[in-house]
Write a protein that holds these residues in place. Structure first.
Motif, PDB file in Angstrom:
ATOM      1  N   LEU A 191       0.859  -1.181   0.000  1.00  0.00           N
ATOM      2  CA  LEU A 191       0.000   0.000   0.000  1.00  0.00           C
ATOM      3  C   LEU A 191       0.893   1.228   0.000  1.00  0.00           C
ATOM      4  O   LEU A 191       1.696   1.419   0.919  1.00  0.00           O
ATOM      5  CB  LEU A 191      -0.917   0.021   1.221  1.00  0.00           C
ATOM      6  CG  LEU A 191      -1.848   1.235   1.307  1.00  0.00           C
ATOM      7  CD1 LEU A 191      -2.927   1.145   0.228  1.00  0.00           C
ATOM      8  CD2 LEU A 191      -2.482   1.359   2.686  1.00  0.00           C
ATOM      9  N   VAL A 235       0.607  -6.953   4.333  1.00  0.00           N
ATOM     10  CA  VAL A 235       0.973  -5.826   3.482  1.00  0.00           C
ATOM     11  C   VAL A 235       2.218  -5.121   4.021  1.00  0.00           C
ATOM     12  O   VAL A 235       2.509  -5.153   5.216  1.00  0.00           O
ATOM     13  CB  VAL A 235      -0.159  -4.774   3.366  1.00  0.00           C
ATOM     14  CG1 VAL A 235      -1.352  -5.333   2.637  1.00  0.00           C
ATOM     15  CG2 VAL A 235      -0.537  -4.232   4.726  1.00  0.00           C
ATOM     16  N   ASP A 241      -2.190  -2.407  13.245  1.00  0.00           N
ATOM     17  CA  ASP A 241      -2.757  -3.370  12.298  1.00  0.00           C
ATOM     18  C   ASP A 241      -1.803  -4.553  12.158  1.00  0.00           C
ATOM     19  O   ASP A 241      -0.703  -4.409  11.618  1.00  0.00           O
ATOM     20  CB  ASP A 241      -2.972  -2.699  10.936  1.00  0.00           C
ATOM     21  CG  ASP A 241      -3.862  -3.509  10.010  1.00  0.00           C
ATOM     22  OD1 ASP A 241      -3.799  -4.757  10.073  1.00  0.00           O
ATOM     23  OD2 ASP A 241      -4.603  -2.894   9.221  1.00  0.00           O
ATOM     24  N   LEU A 290      -6.802  -0.006   3.273  1.00  0.00           N
ATOM     25  CA  LEU A 290      -6.420  -1.388   3.580  1.00  0.00           C
ATOM     26  C   LEU A 290      -7.627  -2.319   3.516  1.00  0.00           C
ATOM     27  O   LEU A 290      -7.531  -3.446   3.010  1.00  0.00           O
ATOM     28  CB  LEU A 290      -5.772  -1.459   4.961  1.00  0.00           C
ATOM     29  CG  LEU A 290      -4.310  -0.996   5.019  1.00  0.00           C
ATOM     30  CD1 LEU A 290      -3.851  -0.875   6.467  1.00  0.00           C
ATOM     31  CD2 LEU A 290      -3.397  -1.945   4.250  1.00  0.00           C
ATOM     32  N   VAL A 337       0.048  -5.587   8.835  1.00  0.00           N
ATOM     33  CA  VAL A 337       1.207  -4.842   8.317  1.00  0.00           C
ATOM     34  C   VAL A 337       2.478  -5.551   8.771  1.00  0.00           C
ATOM     35  O   VAL A 337       2.804  -5.584   9.953  1.00  0.00           O
ATOM     36  CB  VAL A 337       1.202  -3.383   8.807  1.00  0.00           C
ATOM     37  CG1 VAL A 337       2.442  -2.657   8.286  1.00  0.00           C
ATOM     38  CG2 VAL A 337      -0.064  -2.669   8.346  1.00  0.00           C
ATOM     39  N   LEU A 340       3.613  -1.254   4.059  1.00  0.00           N
ATOM     40  CA  LEU A 340       3.245   0.145   3.838  1.00  0.00           C
ATOM     41  C   LEU A 340       4.465   0.897   3.331  1.00  0.00           C
ATOM     42  O   LEU A 340       5.539   0.833   3.938  1.00  0.00           O
ATOM     43  CB  LEU A 340       2.732   0.790   5.123  1.00  0.00           C
ATOM     44  CG  LEU A 340       1.508   0.156   5.794  1.00  0.00           C
ATOM     45  CD1 LEU A 340       1.064   0.993   6.988  1.00  0.00           C
ATOM     46  CD2 LEU A 340       0.356  -0.011   4.805  1.00  0.00           C
TER      47      LEU A 340
END
Length: 286
Positions: free
Chosen positions: A44, A116, A135, A103, A138, A118
């Motif tokens: 992301l 993910v 989160d 997200l 992440v 970031l």
């Protein structure tokens, strides 16, 4: 080279419109870059302001396509009030709902996703880092020239990286001898910078304290990329050199730090951009 072109041609891009978390009145816009078979780890891209999802010199577009050609789904999006997204503009300290909404949409749109990374530049890096500990999906952060600006930090970096090197330059002394330097104005500026460098702030909402606390709490891995020719990167370096707690943080085995010589703030040259792309792709894949 032929295989790389083929992989890039296979990337699909989809426009997405989705709700901002906690703000049902605002819809955000993003572009999802998809490889034929997305892997379980996506990226992301969190923009820095004031920018929209394309980035300076289409930096985010090119990065997203580069990573997608290597099997990673990538979403880049506009905060509220930026680009094509609805709502009022806001700064990096107020975009937590925007990141959360992006997200949520990312995981809905790519069922294969399990985690993910970031990716953020400047205050986008600071915003990404501040979201990460909240989160568990992440797994990593890629931070380019993170925003740690304070009057004292800026003054220290300016003293160390501008005024002191300037005194070592022959052309400065030639200008001084020829009357090309206005000594009164220059000394007044230097005195002000020196005074600012001694000031301290205890504002916990300032970027450096916020960022430090977020990174201290984050349990994933961090890739830090600093430009060789950027005042923001020098502010980070000066902060690390001055503060033992920041040095200890950066010395963690979960951290990797890379420097790109000659690069400006947004890594705008083709060479610097290519180095960033390769570093990111290799680090994420590993």
């Amino acid at each position: 080279m032929k295989d790389e072109r083929h992989a890039l041609q296979a990337v699909r891009e989809l426009a997405l419109r989705f709700r901002c978390a906690g703000d049902s009145a605002s819809r955000l816009v993003g572009i999802l870059s998809l490889p034929p078979l997305p892997g379980s780890r996506g990226v992301l891209i969190v923009t820095g302001g004031p920018q929209y999802r394309a980035g300076s010199h289409r930096q985010f577009v090119l990065l997203a396509r580069f990573l997608a050609a290597r099997g990673m789904a990538v979403l880049r999006f506009d905060y509220r009030g930026m680009g094509d997204s609805e709502g009022a503009p806001r700064d990096y300290r107020e975009v937590e709902p925007d990141i959360a909404g992006a997200l949520a949409q990312f995981f809905d749109a790519v069922p294969a996703l399990r985690e993910v990374v970031l990716w953020g530049l400047c205050d986008g890096a600071t915003a990404a880092a501040c979201h990460a500990p909240r989160d568990t999906r992440v797994c990593g952060l890629i931070l380019l020239n993170p925003w740690v600006r304070s009057p004292a930090g800026l003054a220290r970096a300016t003293l160390r990286h501008y005024y002191l090197p300037r005194l070592m330059q022959a052309d400065f002394w030639r200008k001084l001898a020829g009357g090309g330097v206005h000594m009164q104005d220059s000394l007044a500026s230097l005195r002000q910078v020196a005074a600012d460098s001694q000031s301290e702030t205890r504002d916990t909402a300032a970027p450096a304290p916020m960022l430090f606390e977020a990174l201290r709490c984050f349990r994933g891995k961090v890739l830090l990329i600093l430009s060789g020719d950027d005042l923001g990167a020098r502010e980070w370096t000066t902060l690390q050199q001055r503060e033992p707690a920041w040095r200890e943080l950066g010395a963690s085995r979960t951290w990797r730090e890379e420097h790109i010589d000659g690069a400006n703030h947004t890594f705008s040259s083709a060479s610097a951009r290519a180095q960033v792309e390769r570093l990111c792709a290799d680090w994420i894949a590993a």
